[in-house]
Scaffold this motif. Structure first.
Motif, PDB file in Angstrom:
ATOM      1  N   PRO A 140       0.317 -17.040   4.901  1.00  0.00           N
ATOM      2  CA  PRO A 140       0.976 -17.504   3.628  1.00  0.00           C
ATOM      3  C   PRO A 140       0.832 -19.120   3.167  1.00  0.00           C
ATOM      4  CG  PRO A 140       2.456 -16.100   4.514  1.00  0.00           C
ATOM      5  CD  PRO A 140       1.686 -16.322   5.465  1.00  0.00           C
ATOM      6  N   ASN A 141       0.688 -19.374   2.102  1.00  0.00           N
ATOM      7  CA  ASN A 141       0.790 -20.954   1.594  1.00  0.00           C
ATOM      8  C   ASN A 141       1.117 -20.944   0.441  1.00  0.00           C
ATOM      9  OD1 ASN A 141      -1.600 -21.742   0.024  1.00  0.00           O
ATOM     10  ND2 ASN A 141      -2.358 -20.390   1.265  1.00  0.00           N
ATOM     11  N   THR A 142       1.419 -22.285  -0.168  1.00  0.00           N
ATOM     12  CA  THR A 142       2.147 -22.607  -1.515  1.00  0.00           C
ATOM     13  C   THR A 142       1.158 -22.420  -2.733  1.00  0.00           C
ATOM     14  OG1 THR A 142       3.812 -23.910  -0.486  1.00  0.00           O
ATOM     15  CG2 THR A 142       3.511 -24.244  -2.948  1.00  0.00           C
ATOM     16  N   GLY A 143       1.482 -21.159  -3.413  1.00  0.00           N
ATOM     17  CA  GLY A 143       0.573 -20.973  -4.565  1.00  0.00           C
ATOM     18  C   GLY A 143      -1.052 -20.899  -4.164  1.00  0.00           C
ATOM     19  N   ASN A 144      -1.488 -20.671  -3.270  1.00  0.00           N
ATOM     20  CA  ASN A 144      -2.862 -20.549  -2.528  1.00  0.00           C
ATOM     21  C   ASN A 144      -3.499 -21.978  -2.985  1.00  0.00           C
ATOM     22  OD1 ASN A 144      -4.495 -19.696  -1.139  1.00  0.00           O
ATOM     23  ND2 ASN A 144      -5.666 -18.324  -2.613  1.00  0.00           N
ATOM     24  N   MET A 145      -2.711 -23.193  -2.606  1.00  0.00           N
ATOM     25  CA  MET A 145      -3.386 -24.349  -2.901  1.00  0.00           C
ATOM     26  C   MET A 145      -3.766 -25.018  -1.284  1.00  0.00           C
ATOM     27  SD  MET A 145      -0.775 -26.510  -5.593  1.00  0.00           S
ATOM     28  CE  MET A 145       0.643 -25.933  -5.010  1.00  0.00           C
ATOM     29  N   GLN A 146      -3.144 -24.386  -0.303  1.00  0.00           N
ATOM     30  CA  GLN A 146      -3.462 -24.472   1.230  1.00  0.00           C
ATOM     31  C   GLN A 146      -3.647 -26.194   1.290  1.00  0.00           C
ATOM     32  OE1 GLN A 146      -7.460 -21.573   1.043  1.00  0.00           O
ATOM     33  NE2 GLN A 146      -7.137 -22.276   3.172  1.00  0.00           N
ATOM     34  N   TRP A 163       6.280 -29.129  -0.071  1.00  0.00           N
ATOM     35  CA  TRP A 163       5.471 -27.927   0.079  1.00  0.00           C
ATOM     36  C   TRP A 163       4.447 -28.039   1.075  1.00  0.00           C
ATOM     37  CZ3 TRP A 163       3.863 -28.709  -5.858  1.00  0.00           C
ATOM     38  CH2 TRP A 163       4.754 -28.424  -6.663  1.00  0.00           C
ATOM     39  N   TYR A 186      -3.207 -28.312   3.541  1.00  0.00           N
ATOM     40  CA  TYR A 186      -3.058 -28.529   4.808  1.00  0.00           C
ATOM     41  C   TYR A 186      -4.635 -29.058   5.263  1.00  0.00           C
ATOM     42  CZ  TYR A 186      -3.885 -23.640   5.154  1.00  0.00           C
ATOM     43  OH  TYR A 186      -4.401 -22.511   4.947  1.00  0.00           O
ATOM     44  N   ASP A 204      -1.545 -32.192   3.553  1.00  0.00           N
ATOM     45  CA  ASP A 204      -2.860 -32.768   2.846  1.00  0.00           C
ATOM     46  C   ASP A 204      -2.760 -32.408   1.238  1.00  0.00           C
ATOM     47  OD1 ASP A 204      -5.293 -33.260   1.926  1.00  0.00           O
ATOM     48  OD2 ASP A 204      -6.353 -32.993   3.813  1.00  0.00           O
ATOM     49  N   TRP A 249     -10.162 -32.135  -6.094  1.00  0.00           N
ATOM     50  CA  TRP A 249     -10.651 -31.174  -6.705  1.00  0.00           C
ATOM     51  C   TRP A 249     -10.064 -31.353  -8.228  1.00  0.00           C
ATOM     52  CZ3 TRP A 249      -7.829 -26.164  -7.683  1.00  0.00           C
ATOM     53  CH2 TRP A 249      -8.460 -25.281  -8.509  1.00  0.00           C
ATOM     54  N   ARG A 305      -7.397 -33.387  -0.460  1.00  0.00           N
ATOM     55  CA  ARG A 305      -8.526 -32.444  -1.120  1.00  0.00           C
ATOM     56  C   ARG A 305      -8.279 -31.848  -2.394  1.00  0.00           C
ATOM     57  NH1 ARG A 305      -8.368 -29.279   3.387  1.00  0.00           N
ATOM     58  NH2 ARG A 305      -6.892 -28.218   2.407  1.00  0.00           N
ATOM     59  N   PHE A 306      -7.090 -31.377  -2.565  1.00  0.00           N
ATOM     60  CA  PHE A 306      -6.532 -30.649  -3.438  1.00  0.00           C
ATOM     61  C   PHE A 306      -6.558 -31.673  -4.979  1.00  0.00           C
ATOM     62  CE2 PHE A 306      -3.536 -28.740  -6.847  1.00  0.00           C
ATOM     63  CZ  PHE A 306      -3.996 -27.571  -6.876  1.00  0.00           C
TER      64      PHE A 306
END
Lengths: 247, 247
Positions: free
Chosen positions: B37-43, B106, B45, B81, B88, B84-85
């Motif tokens: 699992p991860n937060t809101g599928n933002m990954q 998070w 890391y 991390d 985007w 990257r997000f």
């Protein structure tokens, strides 16, 4: 040795059946999860297990009544905990020095490792789990309901129960976009477009964009799901609460 | 369904054989771990994998040359991390609002869940793992060696390799001392003495006390291993670095 299929197939469960989860089963799984690594074997965490429908109902609003919080059979709130360890110091003529940011981060890491090991054990036992990321949003409210004393801060909550139906599998970014070999290799604009193109192409994500009247999927995150103004509001709330709890 | 024996028996490995660990094996395990699992599928890391002896040698001093850091076959540095997000977001006409404490937490949670899932997969594949908690101490030094850009902060490192001999099993506190039923139940002085009595009775811990010229085991923690002055020094260092990295 191949990687066990469970790790490749696992999915988050948000819909649960009416079947109860025994407290003894949860406690046994928590005991096993506590074998996971932690900082200096200080075990800087506590788990508060809620199975009473009344307390789950009281906690759900702190999690914005998201479906997994309303419909779960149990909630486990994993807390960063220096209360127990410092109490031990005090009865042992030792002067603790843990009212600081490092101590808080160690305890956050310990609580999260413990939570994730519990999640893996619970899922492998056939239970469904859903992390409630809202725990860091409404930490003061949660702490009030669960009687958390000074030096204890909630970090993550896992809602659990027996799955109702099959949960969908979530997409993930390509592995080579999250792994860096030897050193961090920064991304070009084209790299970024490539990395996120599959996610953007998924029908459910395209629906997300149009339902919210947005132009791009990223705007759904920045303008709807994780907005700057909310993030700033809840940053202050959590940071102030951490201070009040003595870190 | 009984809890798989692995979870009950696992132990931290600090001594490794000379056998190398293939980069492809590490990458495959990281890909499986990213299903966690991860937060809101933002990954939120990244994992930086180091197998070159030169870079491991450069990183070891940041981990105070503890044996697992000097003798490991590979190190994986798990980072919070947002680089990257947010990249985007920028190529998607979206305005990120993640330069704050919630966003940092998070990402710390995401990186830690990812690390722990990797640890479990690696251990089940026969590898030995040791978390290096020193990652939050010397984060600026580690970031320099690994070329971490703005918006990326190291959180935990796992040193790994093929085990050399059998590692000892660590004691843990009684499960009912870390689990609270329905609400948090605070401890009396007698509770605390009971909870820690087994740990205090262990010969290795008694040696620890006498070797360090202390009166109690808790004093070994407060006066030697995790001293207030060190904690405060490294709190400022980490907090300042997190600020410099844009959180």
């Amino acid at each position: 040795m191949p990687i066990p299929q469970y790790f490749l197939d696992r999915r988050t469960v948000r819909r649960f059946s009416d079947r109860a989860v025994d407290m003894s089963m949860i406690t046994e799984m928590l005991g096993a999860a506590a074998q996971a690594p932690n900082t200096g074997n200080m075990q800087l965490y506590s788990a508060v297990v809620t199975v009473s429908p009344e307390t789950i109902k009281a906690l759900a609003p702190a999690h914005f009544n998201q479906p997994a919080s309303v419909g779960c059979a149990a909630m486990v709130t994993f807390c960063a905990d220096f209360n127990r360890f410092e109490h031990w110091c005090r009865v042992s003529d030792a002067a603790p020095g843990y009212d600081n940011f490092q101590a808080f981060i160690w305890a956050v890491i310990d609580a999260t490792i413990f939570a994730q090991q519990f999640c893996t054990i619970a899922e492998q036992s056939g239970l469904g789990c859903c992390y409630l990321g809202t725990t860091t949003y409404n930490a003061p409210q949660i702490a009030g309901i669960l009687d958390l004393p000074n030096r204890v801060v909630p970090v993550v909550t896992i809602a659990l129960g027996w799955p109702d139906g099959e949960a969908p599998k979530c997409d993930r970014l390509p592995v080579d976009s999250i792994v860096h070999i030897e050193k961090y290799k920064d991304y070009s604009d084209d790299d970024i477009r490539d990395i996120y193109s599959y996610k953007e192409s998924l029908p459910e994500n395209k629906n997300f964009v149009s339902e919210n009247g947005k132009e791009t999927l990223a705007q759904v995150f920045t303008d709807v799901r994780y907005k700057k103004s909310d993030n700033e509001y809840f940053s202050k709330l959590y940071r102030d609460f951490i201070g009040e709890q003595g870190f």
